[in-house]
Design a protein around this motif. Structure first.
Motif, short mmCIF file in Angstrom:
data_model
loop_
_atom_site.label_atom_id
_atom_site.label_comp_id
_atom_site.label_asym_id
_atom_site.label_seq_id
_atom_site.Cartn_x
_atom_site.Cartn_y
_atom_site.Cartn_z
N GLU A 188 -3.40 3.26 -1.81
CA GLU A 188 -3.56 2.32 -3.01
C GLU A 188 -2.65 1.27 -3.13
O GLU A 188 -1.43 1.34 -2.57
CB GLU A 188 -3.15 3.43 -4.15
CG GLU A 188 -4.19 4.56 -4.27
CD GLU A 188 -3.44 5.42 -5.63
OE1 GLU A 188 -4.19 6.21 -5.80
OE2 GLU A 188 -2.23 5.53 -5.41
N LEU A 189 -2.89 -0.05 -3.55
CA LEU A 189 -2.36 -1.13 -3.75
C LEU A 189 -1.52 -1.07 -4.97
O LEU A 189 -1.97 -0.78 -6.11
CB LEU A 189 -3.16 -2.45 -3.68
CG LEU A 189 -2.48 -3.79 -3.53
CD1 LEU A 189 -1.50 -3.97 -2.29
CD2 LEU A 189 -3.26 -5.18 -4.02
N CYS A 241 -3.62 -8.60 -1.67
CA CYS A 241 -1.98 -8.45 -1.18
C CYS A 241 -1.33 -9.87 -1.24
O CYS A 241 -2.10 -11.05 -1.37
CB CYS A 241 -1.92 -8.28 0.23
SG CYS A 241 -2.49 -6.25 0.51
N THR A 276 0.83 -1.16 0.02
CA THR A 276 0.03 0.08 0.00
C THR A 276 0.82 1.35 0.00
O THR A 276 1.92 1.30 0.83
CB THR A 276 -0.86 -0.14 1.24
OG1 THR A 276 -1.65 -1.02 1.30
CG2 THR A 276 -2.01 1.19 1.25
N ARG A 293 -6.45 -7.97 3.42
CA ARG A 293 -6.50 -6.96 1.98
C ARG A 293 -6.42 -8.20 0.82
O ARG A 293 -5.11 -8.68 0.63
CB ARG A 293 -5.56 -5.82 2.01
CG ARG A 293 -6.22 -4.87 0.62
CD ARG A 293 -5.18 -3.68 0.53
NE ARG A 293 -5.79 -2.89 -0.51
CZ ARG A 293 -5.29 -1.88 -0.75
NH1 ARG A 293 -4.62 -1.06 0.25
NH2 ARG A 293 -5.92 -1.17 -1.68
#
Length: 138
Positions: A46-47, A124, A41, A121
């Motif tokens: 934002e990823l 991820c 992140t 998340r």
């Protein structure tokens, strides 16, 4: 002369690796930095690098570098890293990304790699937490 001493040890009878140390001792006047789990992140939440382990590893390591720099530390101050990888990911990709971001460390930290089934998340692919030490100037 400094009272702070960090020694990387690879006792006789154990494998000596360029990627990790077998033991590290810290003595003297030291400050410990505990690094919470970092994923890919960015500062906007934002990823970075959806589906790309190399990009996600680099972002997580950049986050760790930011934390270390905020304490006047660097990757050389790392004592321990715990790396959590999504099952099926190739740890060699993460290791290559680590070398690109952190460089080849003369005295690498202790490293544990664990495979997990999922993260909070879902997109991820990894999370990294760690511990670093620096000389306590106070």
């Amino acid at each position: 002369m400094s009272e702070f001493k960090m020694e990387h040890k690879n006792p006789e009878g154990l494998f000596v690796s360029k990627a990790f140390s077998q033991a590290i001792t810290v003595s003297g006047k030291a400050k410990t930095i505990y690094i919470g789990g970092q994923n890919a992140t960015n500062s906007k939440g934002e990823l970075i690098g959806a589906g790309d382990l190399e990009l996600q590893t680099k972002q997580a390591l950049n986050n760790i570098a930011t934390i270390l720099a905020s304490e006047n530390a660097s990757f050389a101050n790392l004592v321990k890293l715990n790396i959590y990888l999504l099952s099926g990911c190739d740890p060699r990709i993460g290791y290559k990304a680590f070398q690109e971001v952190a460089g080849l460390l003369e005295n690498p930290p202790l490293v544990t790699v664990l495979f997990v089934s999922e993260f909070a998340r879902p997109a991820c692919l990894l999370e990294i937490d760690g511990i670093a030490v620096i000389e306590d100037k106070d």
